[in-house]
Write a protein that holds these residues in place. Sequence first.
Motif, PDB file in Angstrom:
ATOM      1  N   GLU A 282       9.709   2.016-110.818  1.00 45.24           N
ATOM      2  CA  GLU A 282       9.467   1.389-109.524  1.00 45.24           C
ATOM      3  C   GLU A 282      10.116   0.014-109.414  1.00 45.24           C
ATOM      4  O   GLU A 282      10.313  -0.487-108.302  1.00 45.24           O
ATOM      5  CB  GLU A 282       7.960   1.260-109.276  1.00 45.24           C
ATOM      6  N   THR A 283      10.452  -0.617-110.528  1.00 47.28           N
ATOM      7  CA  THR A 283      11.041  -1.952-110.496  1.00 47.28           C
ATOM      8  C   THR A 283      12.438  -1.908-109.902  1.00 47.28           C
ATOM      9  O   THR A 283      13.270  -1.090-110.318  1.00 47.28           O
ATOM     10  CB  THR A 283      11.108  -2.551-111.915  1.00 47.28           C
ATOM     11  N   TYR A 284      12.705  -2.792-108.974  1.00 47.69           N
ATOM     12  CA  TYR A 284      13.997  -2.857-108.290  1.00 47.69           C
ATOM     13  C   TYR A 284      15.130  -2.940-109.305  1.00 47.69           C
ATOM     14  O   TYR A 284      15.110  -3.762-110.221  1.00 47.69           O
ATOM     15  CB  TYR A 284      14.012  -4.098-107.400  1.00 47.69           C
ATOM     16  N   GLY A 285      16.138  -2.086-109.142  1.00 43.59           N
ATOM     17  CA  GLY A 285      17.284  -2.157-110.031  1.00 43.59           C
ATOM     18  C   GLY A 285      18.251  -1.010-109.825  1.00 43.59           C
ATOM     19  O   GLY A 285      17.910   0.038-109.273  1.00 43.59           O
ATOM     20  N   GLU A 301      10.740   0.862-103.515  1.00 46.63           N
ATOM     21  CA  GLU A 301      10.693   0.938-102.060  1.00 46.63           C
ATOM     22  C   GLU A 301      12.085   0.897-101.437  1.00 46.63           C
ATOM     23  O   GLU A 301      12.317   1.458-100.366  1.00 46.63           O
ATOM     24  CB  GLU A 301       9.842  -0.208-101.519  1.00 46.63           C
ATOM     25  N   TRP A 302      13.045   0.256-102.129  1.00 46.42           N
ATOM     26  CA  TRP A 302      14.396   0.099-101.609  1.00 46.42           C
ATOM     27  C   TRP A 302      15.367   1.106-102.225  1.00 46.42           C
ATOM     28  O   TRP A 302      16.580   0.892-102.209  1.00 46.42           O
ATOM     29  CB  TRP A 302      14.885  -1.330-101.865  1.00 46.42           C
ATOM     30  N   ALA A 303      14.835   2.200-102.745  1.00 42.70           N
ATOM     31  CA  ALA A 303      15.691   3.178-103.432  1.00 42.70           C
ATOM     32  C   ALA A 303      16.776   3.743-102.520  1.00 42.70           C
ATOM     33  O   ALA A 303      17.901   3.978-102.962  1.00 42.70           O
ATOM     34  CB  ALA A 303      14.840   4.305-104.007  1.00 42.70           C
ATOM     35  N   ASN A 304      16.459   3.998-101.252  1.00 41.01           N
ATOM     36  CA  ASN A 304      17.479   4.530-100.336  1.00 41.01           C
ATOM     37  C   ASN A 304      18.685   3.594-100.265  1.00 41.01           C
ATOM     38  O   ASN A 304      19.836   4.020-100.390  1.00 41.01           O
ATOM     39  CB  ASN A 304      16.892   4.716 -98.931  1.00 41.01           C
ATOM     40  N   ALA A 390       6.998 -14.873-113.140  1.00 41.29           N
ATOM     41  CA  ALA A 390       5.546 -14.705-113.236  1.00 41.29           C
ATOM     42  C   ALA A 390       5.137 -13.248-113.410  1.00 41.29           C
ATOM     43  O   ALA A 390       3.936 -12.951-113.507  1.00 41.29           O
ATOM     44  CB  ALA A 390       4.877 -15.281-111.987  1.00 41.29           C
ATOM     45  N   ASN A 391       6.145 -12.336-113.427  1.00 41.18           N
ATOM     46  CA  ASN A 391       5.880 -10.900-113.587  1.00 41.18           C
ATOM     47  C   ASN A 391       4.889 -10.403-112.537  1.00 41.18           C
ATOM     48  O   ASN A 391       3.957  -9.663-112.836  1.00 41.18           O
ATOM     49  CB  ASN A 391       5.365 -10.584-114.999  1.00 41.18           C
ATOM     50  N   ARG A 392       5.123 -10.820-111.289  1.00 40.61           N
ATOM     51  CA  ARG A 392       4.251 -10.442-110.197  1.00 40.61           C
ATOM     52  C   ARG A 392       4.442  -8.963-109.842  1.00 40.61           C
ATOM     53  O   ARG A 392       5.460  -8.355-110.178  1.00 40.61           O
ATOM     54  CB  ARG A 392       4.532 -11.324-108.967  1.00 40.61           C
ATOM     55  N   PRO A 393       3.473  -8.362-109.161  1.00 42.85           N
ATOM     56  CA  PRO A 393       3.593  -6.944-108.790  1.00 42.85           C
ATOM     57  C   PRO A 393       4.842  -6.681-107.950  1.00 42.85           C
ATOM     58  O   PRO A 393       5.274  -7.533-107.164  1.00 42.85           O
ATOM     59  CB  PRO A 393       2.316  -6.687-107.972  1.00 42.85           C
TER      60      PRO A 393
END
Length: 471
Positions: A282-285, A301-304, A390-393
């Motif tokens: 799930e982490t953006y990359g 969420e931004w996978a597309n 900060a390793n935020r969600p």
Amino acid sequence: MNRFAFHFLAAALALAAGAACAAQPATVRVDYAHSGNALQDGYALERVVIEPLPWPGSTARNIDATDRGQNRVEVVDAKTGDLLYSRGFSTIFGEWRTTEEANKISRSFQESVRFPKPDRPVRVRILKRDERNQFSVAWSVDVDTDAQEVVKKQPAAPATPIAIHTSGPSADKVDLLIMGDGYTAGDMKKFELDARRLTKHLFSVSPFRERATSFNVWALAVPTSESGISRPSTGVHRASPLGTRYDIFGSERYVLTLDNRALRDIAQHAPYEFIEILVNNETYGGGGIFGQFSTVAAGNEWANYLFVHEFGHHFAGLADEYYTSPVAYAAASTRMEPWEPNVTALRDPASVKWKRHVKTGTPLPTAWPKAEYEEASRAYQKKRAALRAANRPESEMNALFREDLRATQALFAGKPHRHAVGAFEGANYEASGYYRPAMQCLMFDRSEAFCPVCQDGITDIIDLYAGPARQ
């Protein structure tokens, strides 16, 4: 796999291979090591492989005239020197050598080139751009698949390909292979759904939408013991068949695999010319290397957006048009005219490479709210870095991305040249000296569409593999 599904897949693979498989040559792969540092590099042959499936491409379109890539492979007749096959590409080594690490140590990277099996001995040449931005031979090796030691027997396929989108025989189509990494046996249905969802989105974006029938899409994943891939910066380490991981070259969002042999040994069991790797995170990359592969965190969420943006790098050699985000690469000391079709150093505004799209009266360079954008971007990047530190969600990072896109859209709205093609300064990771074609494009930020110049660049590659669109 039930009997119906097996027969459907067999029929789809036969269709992709072009029913008359005997007419298609075998696929040759040359694996080699590319090593060096920022100042020098060298090559060494590892092995020559005959892959299990026939050549997926058209032998009528063997020569690449697009002038894309940092490198080019040429296969020539060993006796006459006649050119039999060529393709442009770029490499992970080529990116790495622009990092600070390359000024300190030498490293070796695995690379491969593939081509249709010739009926005679050949010389395989690897070319690279020189100081004039022209191709010159960097290394060559003689290959005779009928005489020298060649790997001709491959292990059984470790997984079964899934037909996602079939349009016709491979020789007439672009074959895209979607591979999965970080999916367990229990995640296999999720992988298929991810592949179908992202394929559907790809074909909703122009020019892929208009050329969907020029593509076949396959999916292939070898199960892992744990879900997800490695993210070393957070202490997460996962063993996976493709070895894909975050934090490449010290960039927390950059996702690649450095295990080329593992990638190719699995990919060879499906028809392909291009590879997209979905990682079960799930982490953006993501990441993309022209002519090698691209990656995306399928659960983000931004996978597309990530899928299409990174595929733009891999498929068409499109450059990044953004310049305010931190990257792993060091700035070049000189501003040579880029080979990428969507950025320019604008040496001569009268002959800008995308001039056919520039309307009479559009100024070159073209004004845009650059100072305001940069001020907002500095604040945004500060927030982004703080969230990661900060390793935020991930939900907080996604919200920041949405906020940033809304702010950019509002800033650009109603501005002169908002929808024009011109030459907007700021591109290719540089605030000055490089120009992009449009104020906003999918290669610039998380917007939804490619500009006309990027669309042209993509269409050129579709035509190279599948031929021009039929009217």
